[in-house]
Each structure stands twice: as structure tokens, then as C-alpha cells.
Design an enzyme around this catalytic site. Structure first.
Site, PDB file in Angstrom:
ATOM      1  N   ASP A  19      49.829  55.507 -48.422  1.00  0.00           N
ATOM      2  CA  ASP A  19      49.402  54.591 -49.488  1.00  0.00           C
ATOM      3  C   ASP A  19      50.518  54.315 -50.493  1.00  0.00           C
ATOM      4  OD1 ASP A  19      46.821  54.733 -48.342  1.00  0.00           O
ATOM      5  OD2 ASP A  19      46.457  56.590 -49.424  1.00  0.00           O
ATOM      6  N   GLY A  21      52.503  51.784 -50.320  1.00  0.00           N
ATOM      7  CA  GLY A  21      52.761  50.334 -50.393  1.00  0.00           C
ATOM      8  C   GLY A  21      53.687  49.871 -49.283  1.00  0.00           C
ATOM      9  N   LYS A  22      53.624  50.541 -48.148  1.00  0.00           N
ATOM     10  CA  LYS A  22      54.491  50.167 -47.014  1.00  0.00           C
ATOM     11  C   LYS A  22      54.190  48.766 -46.510  1.00  0.00           C
ATOM     12  CE  LYS A  22      53.083  53.744 -44.706  1.00  0.00           C
ATOM     13  NZ  LYS A  22      52.366  54.477 -45.762  1.00  0.00           N
ATOM     14  N   GLY A  46      45.683  51.780 -43.473  1.00  0.00           N
ATOM     15  CA  GLY A  46      45.125  50.558 -44.044  1.00  0.00           C
ATOM     16  C   GLY A  46      46.192  49.960 -44.924  1.00  0.00           C
ATOM     17  N   HIS A  47      46.671  48.807 -44.571  1.00  0.00           N
ATOM     18  CA  HIS A  47      47.725  48.178 -45.346  1.00  0.00           C
ATOM     19  C   HIS A  47      47.156  46.961 -46.060  1.00  0.00           C
ATOM     20  CE1 HIS A  47      51.092  50.045 -42.708  1.00  0.00           C
ATOM     21  NE2 HIS A  47      50.560  50.885 -43.554  1.00  0.00           N
ATOM     22  N   GLN A 231      50.728  56.124 -42.608  1.00  0.00           N
ATOM     23  CA  GLN A 231      50.565  57.383 -43.360  1.00  0.00           C
ATOM     24  C   GLN A 231      51.873  57.731 -44.081  1.00  0.00           C
ATOM     25  OE1 GLN A 231      49.359  57.758 -39.731  1.00  0.00           O
ATOM     26  NE2 GLN A 231      47.692  56.611 -40.607  1.00  0.00           N
ATOM     27  N   ARG A 312      41.349  58.145 -54.540  1.00  0.00           N
ATOM     28  CA  ARG A 312      42.550  58.951 -54.270  1.00  0.00           C
ATOM     29  C   ARG A 312      42.794  59.894 -55.437  1.00  0.00           C
ATOM     30  NH1 ARG A 312      45.728  53.477 -52.851  1.00  0.00           N
ATOM     31  NH2 ARG A 312      44.898  53.150 -50.770  1.00  0.00           N
ATOM     32  N   LYS A 338      54.759  50.290 -57.475  1.00  0.00           N
ATOM     33  CA  LYS A 338      53.743  50.432 -58.524  1.00  0.00           C
ATOM     34  C   LYS A 338      54.293  50.958 -59.848  1.00  0.00           C
ATOM     35  CE  LYS A 338      49.379  50.745 -56.935  1.00  0.00           C
ATOM     36  NZ  LYS A 338      48.144  51.148 -56.224  1.00  0.00           N
ATOM     37  N   SER A 411      58.955  47.686 -56.949  1.00  0.00           N
ATOM     38  CA  SER A 411      57.809  46.785 -56.873  1.00  0.00           C
ATOM     39  C   SER A 411      57.016  46.906 -58.171  1.00  0.00           C
ATOM     40  CB  SER A 411      56.976  47.172 -55.652  1.00  0.00           C
ATOM     41  OG  SER A 411      55.794  46.430 -55.631  1.00  0.00           O
TER      42      SER A 411
HETATM   43  P1  IMP Z   1      43.092  61.400 -39.918  1.00  0.00           P
HETATM   44  O1  IMP Z   1      44.411  60.742 -39.768  1.00  0.00           O
HETATM   45  O2  IMP Z   1      41.944  60.424 -39.998  1.00  0.00           O
HETATM   46  O3  IMP Z   1      42.864  62.478 -38.891  1.00  0.00           O
HETATM   47  O4  IMP Z   1      43.068  62.148 -41.349  1.00  0.00           O
HETATM   48  C1  IMP Z   1      43.930  63.236 -41.631  1.00  0.00           C
HETATM   49  C2  IMP Z   1      44.443  63.172 -43.059  1.00  0.00           C
HETATM   50  O5  IMP Z   1      45.311  62.062 -43.198  1.00  0.00           O
HETATM   51  C3  IMP Z   1      43.357  62.974 -44.115  1.00  0.00           C
HETATM   52  O6  IMP Z   1      43.760  63.641 -45.297  1.00  0.00           O
HETATM   53  C4  IMP Z   1      43.380  61.475 -44.361  1.00  0.00           C
HETATM   54  O7  IMP Z   1      42.873  61.129 -45.631  1.00  0.00           O
HETATM   55  C5  IMP Z   1      44.865  61.210 -44.248  1.00  0.00           C
HETATM   56  N1  IMP Z   1      45.202  59.840 -43.869  1.00  0.00           N
HETATM   57  C6  IMP Z   1      45.153  59.296 -42.645  1.00  0.00           C
HETATM   58  N2  IMP Z   1      45.598  58.032 -42.664  1.00  0.00           N
HETATM   59  C7  IMP Z   1      45.954  57.781 -43.936  1.00  0.00           C
HETATM   60  C8  IMP Z   1      46.544  56.636 -44.575  1.00  0.00           C
HETATM   61  O8  IMP Z   1      46.837  55.610 -43.973  1.00  0.00           O
HETATM   62  N3  IMP Z   1      46.779  56.774 -45.910  1.00  0.00           N
HETATM   63  C9  IMP Z   1      46.512  57.911 -46.584  1.00  0.00           C
HETATM   64  N4  IMP Z   1      45.985  58.997 -46.035  1.00  0.00           N
HETATM   65  C10 IMP Z   1      45.716  58.923 -44.707  1.00  0.00           C
END
Ligand code: IMP
Length: 431
Positions: A19, A21-22, A46-47, A231, A312, A338, A411
Site C-alpha cells: 500500500d 502507492g506502487k 489492490g492498486h 505487496q 490500516r 503521500k 508524490s
Molecule cells: P495474503 O496475501 O492474503 O495471504 O495475506 C497475508 C498478509 O499480507 C496479510 O497481512 C495481508 O493483509 C497482507 N497483504 C496481502 N496483500 C496485500 C496488499 O496488497 N497490501 C497490503 N497488505 C497485503
């Protein structure tokens, strides 16, 4: 204007817990890349992109899809939920983006996320209770488990549903025993899964290709490739805050394994860090704020997960963690995002070290802070360094000094144009 040669192929990764901001930075850099490829993760990512005032959230399709003349690729290292992917393609088409096989392709070697993986993710998290990982429950971990256990089902199997059925059968007997005996949950048949897959297989078939050859042909033509990480470094399965991590390697090195492009062709590594820190899900977070301050920063920064909507956790910038992440990824260019959110927060803190004792795990023992004077002006309209208040410049310069890399891009808002480019890599972009 052309991008400097040294920046030919670029990897973009997060230096904190995701998260950062990629998506926005990939979207900017994609203006001068011919191909944008995802190399790990799945729709746990999620971007959020804001283009012409409109918000678009992507989970699987690379952020470059909104750029004309860019081919977006889902590499072999990604795990793909076909239902989500079809939903995303349909949503983009409904907004007027027409997406054909020249615009988008999926590696036949990427692994599928199946409904049984989602169920297992959910059942496991539920069973862990207070010890849960806090996953996104999208089935990412169970899909990677099947891949590594050599009983996964690959995207290519969607091109032949009888093959898909045979591969499903290889994993289903065991999964059904787990569902029935361990969790007392409903079982699933191969017919159920084939019926589920059929409409997605038809819709996705034109996009399923040999992505490795596609990328090598691009290389041979001298075309630029952008690798989009998902991630962040501290969610990496090896280097993150294990076991509170995701199930893939998120560091830049995996851009090679997750696409089939050799490591010598990863020329530039852009590391993204927020000007503060956030984390979603469970696990250690040394610089987390107390609840009142956290609430204020969360509200100001809109810090709610793009995938799950979860609030968050928020904290101060942790310089030693970002510095370590810079090493792990071989970062050549830093982006701070940010910075505008810190306006009006009063005095700011930066963690400069951790009180870790010999033999203790890295970054434990509590952070040691330095305090910096904040600024009250809105900086979201600043477009060059000189326009920033002196306190904001001092804050950024202290971070640069602590992590050892200059911030080449800052940014100051969600819009594409809300950036302060300081390095030619970012200045060369067409915005
Ligand atoms: P999983 O990837 O769904 O197995 O989750 C494992 C951990 O990674 C958890 O703490 C999620 O909240 C975190 N996580 C997975 N994808 C993202 C992301 O894109 N942004 C932030 N945290 C993520």
C-alpha cells in the site's frame, strides 16, 4: 522525450508492508514502457489509480492497462483467480477500455486460485482465531501451497477442460478430506469446479499465451519492460515479518523468476515508501501510533485496504526498516509517497534505530525516534522541490540521509500529475 537507456527495464517494489502507492508510480512509468508485467501475488493486491478524477482499483491486471500502446502481462509467478480476472476485464470494458490479446496476456504457466483455495484460506484463518495472519482470504496462500507441493493447476489447463479436470482430481481428494474431517465443511466435486471454470475459460482463452517467449521477443526488439511488484518487502515470505507475511517473494529479485527474464536484464529498481508507515493484517509494527493519533492519520490518509476495506494501522516512518528493504531489493531509485498527508500534523517523528539487543530478531526492542518540525501548508499543488515548505524539505532530506538514497520522485496527492520529479528517470515521463 526519451527515457535514459540505463532505465531500460525497471522493477517497482514496495519497501514497507504494501500500500505504498506502487500503482500510481507504475502507471506513470508505464507511459514509456512497452510491456508491464506482474511477477508475484494475486488479487490480494489492490492498486488504486486516479485518472482524470476517476478512481480505478485493479487487483490482477497490471496498472499499465490504462496507458495506450502498453501490453500488460500476468507472469508465471502470479496466482490467478479467473473469476476475479474476468470481473476486472468486464469492468474495464464497461468504462470504455477495449482490451484485446495485443493489450493483455496471461502466462499459461501461472497457477490458478480455485474456490477450494478461497474456502481453505477462510477456514484456516477462522480456526486460528486470535493467532490469525489477517490474510485477505482470497486463497493466495493455499494456491501457492499447491504450486510448491506440485499439485497445483496452471492457467494453461483452462484451454482443455478435460486436462483441467484431471489436474483438479489430483488435489481434490485430499482437499475434500481436509474440508470434511478437519473443518466439518462442505466438500466439492470435480464437476462443480469444471462448471465454475467453463465460462471463465472461454472468456480468458484468447489471452492465455507463452508469456516467457513474449518477453524474450520484446527483449530482442529492445522494447522496455516494467515489472510491477505487489505487496511490500516486509510481507515477503523470506524477508518479511514471518509468519505474518504473504506467500510469495515480493522482493525485486523475484521479478526474474516470476517472469522468466534473466536477472541481468533488471536494470533499474524503483523502491516506493510512504512518507509514514501503514500495515494491514496482523504482525509486528514497531512504529505504530497510539489509537488517537492513528485514527487521525488514517482518516487524513484514507488508510483503508483497497482489497478488503479493512482499516490500516498507521505509524511513523521507520528509517532502518526502509534502509534494510533498499538493500534487499537493490533499489536504485527511491520514491516517497503521500507526503501531503503529513501537512498539519504538528511535530513529526522518524525512527532512526531500534533498541534491539544482541541475539534478538531484527527491528525488535522498540524504535528510537527523532522529532522534526512539521508544516501546516497544503502541499498537494507543489510540482517542484523549491515549492515545498522548508520543514517538508528538511523532513525528506533527513529520510534520504538515513536510508542512503535520494528521493527521485515525491508524490503529493493521488492524481497522476501530483508529483515532484527530481530524477531524470521520472522527469522523462510524459505528464
Ligand atoms: P495474503 O496475501 O492474503 O495471504 O495475506 C497475508 C498478509 O499480507 C496479510 O497481512 C495481508 O493483509 C497482507 N497483504 C496481502 N496483500 C496485500 C496488499 O496488497 N497490501 C497490503 N497488505 C497485503
Amino acid at each position: 522525450m526519451s527515457t535514459p537507456d540505463a532505465a531500460r527495464n525497471t522493477v517497482v517494489v514496495g519497501l514497507q508492508w504494501g500500500d505504498e502507492g506502487k500503482g500510481k508510480v507504475v502507471d506513470l512509468l508505464a507511459a514509456h514502457a512497452r510491456h508491464v508485467v506482474r511477477f508475484q501475488g494475486g488479487n490480494n493486491a489492490g492498486h488504486t489509480l486516479v485518472v482524470d478524477g476517476e478512481t480505478v482499483i485493479l487487483h490482477l491486471i497490471p496498472s499499465g492497462i490504462l496507458q495506450p500502446n502498453t501490453t500488460c502481462i500476468i507472469g508465471n509467478g502470479v496466482v490467478v483467480d479467473p473469476e476475479v480476472l474476468v470481473g476486472e476485464l468486464d469492468a474495464l470494458e464497461a468504462r470504455g477500455y477495449s482490451i484485446g490479446p495485443d493489450d493483455f496476456l496471461i502466462s499459461a504457466d501461472a497457477h490458478l486460485v480455485l474456490p477450494i483455495h478461497r474456502s481453505l484460506d477462510d477456514l484456516r484463518e477462522h480456526a486460528l482465531g486470535g493467532a490469525k495472519i489477517g490474510t485477505t482470504k482470497k486463497g493466495i496462500g493455499p494456491a501457492y501451497e499447491d504450486k510448491v507441493a506440485r499439485r497445483g493447476v496452471r492457467v494453461g489447463a483452462l484451454l482443455d477442460l478435460e486436462r483441467f479436470r484431471r489436474h483438479i482430481q489430483a488435489t481434490l481428494a485430499e482437499k475434500n478430506r481436509i474440508f470434511a474431517e478437519w473443518y466439518q465443511a462442505p466438500t466439492v466435486t470435480d464437476d462443480d469446479l469444471v462448471a465454475w471454470a467453463q465460462p471463465f475459460a472461454e472468456r480468458l482463452a484468447p489471452f492465455i499465451r507463452d508469456a516467457v517467449s513474449h518477453l524474450h521477443e520484446a527483449q530482442d526488439q529492445g522494447e522496455r519492460i516494467l515489472f510491477e511488484g505487489a505487496q511490500g518487502t516486509y510481507l515477503d515470505v523470506d524477508h518479511g515479518t514471518y509468519p505474518f507475511v504473504t506467500s510469495s517473494n515480493t522482493v525485486a529479485g523475484n521479478a526474474a523468476a516470476g517472469t522468466g527474464v534473466g536477472p541481468k536484464d533488471l536494470h533499474t529498481v524503483v523502491g516506493i515508501a510512504k512518507a509514514y508507515a501503514t500495515r494491514v493484517g496482523s504482525g509486528p509494527f514497531p512504529t505504530r501510533l497510539d489509537s488517537v493519533e492513528e485514527e487521525a492519520l488514517r482518516a487524513k490518509g484514507g488508510e483503508f485496504g483497497a482489497t478488503t476495506g479493512r482499516p490500516r494501522s498507521c505509524g511513523w516512518f521507520d528509517a532502518p526498516m526502509v534502509k534494510h528493504a533498499i538493500r534487499l531489493n537493490g533499489v536504485t531509485h527511491l520514491t516517497l509517497t503521500k507526503l501531503d498527508i503529513l501537512s498539519g500534523l504538528g511535530r513529526l517523528k522518524i525512527a532512526t534505530s531500534h533498541n534491539t539487543q544482541p541475539g534478538e530478531e531484527r527491528f525488535t526492542g522498540g524504535p528510537i525516534y527523532e522529532e522534526w518540525e512539521g508544516w501546516s501548508q497544503d502541499i498537494s499543488a507543489c510540482r517542484n522541490w523549491e515549492e515545498l515548505p522548508k520543514q517538508a524539505k528538511a523532513y525528506v532530506e533527513r529520510i534520504e540521509n538515513l536510508v542512503g538514497v535520494r528521493a527521485g520522485l515525491i508524490s503529493v496527492g493521488p492524481g497522476r500529475e501530483q508529483v515532484i520529479p527530481r530524477d531524470p528517470l521520472f522527469r522523462a515521463q510524459a505528464y
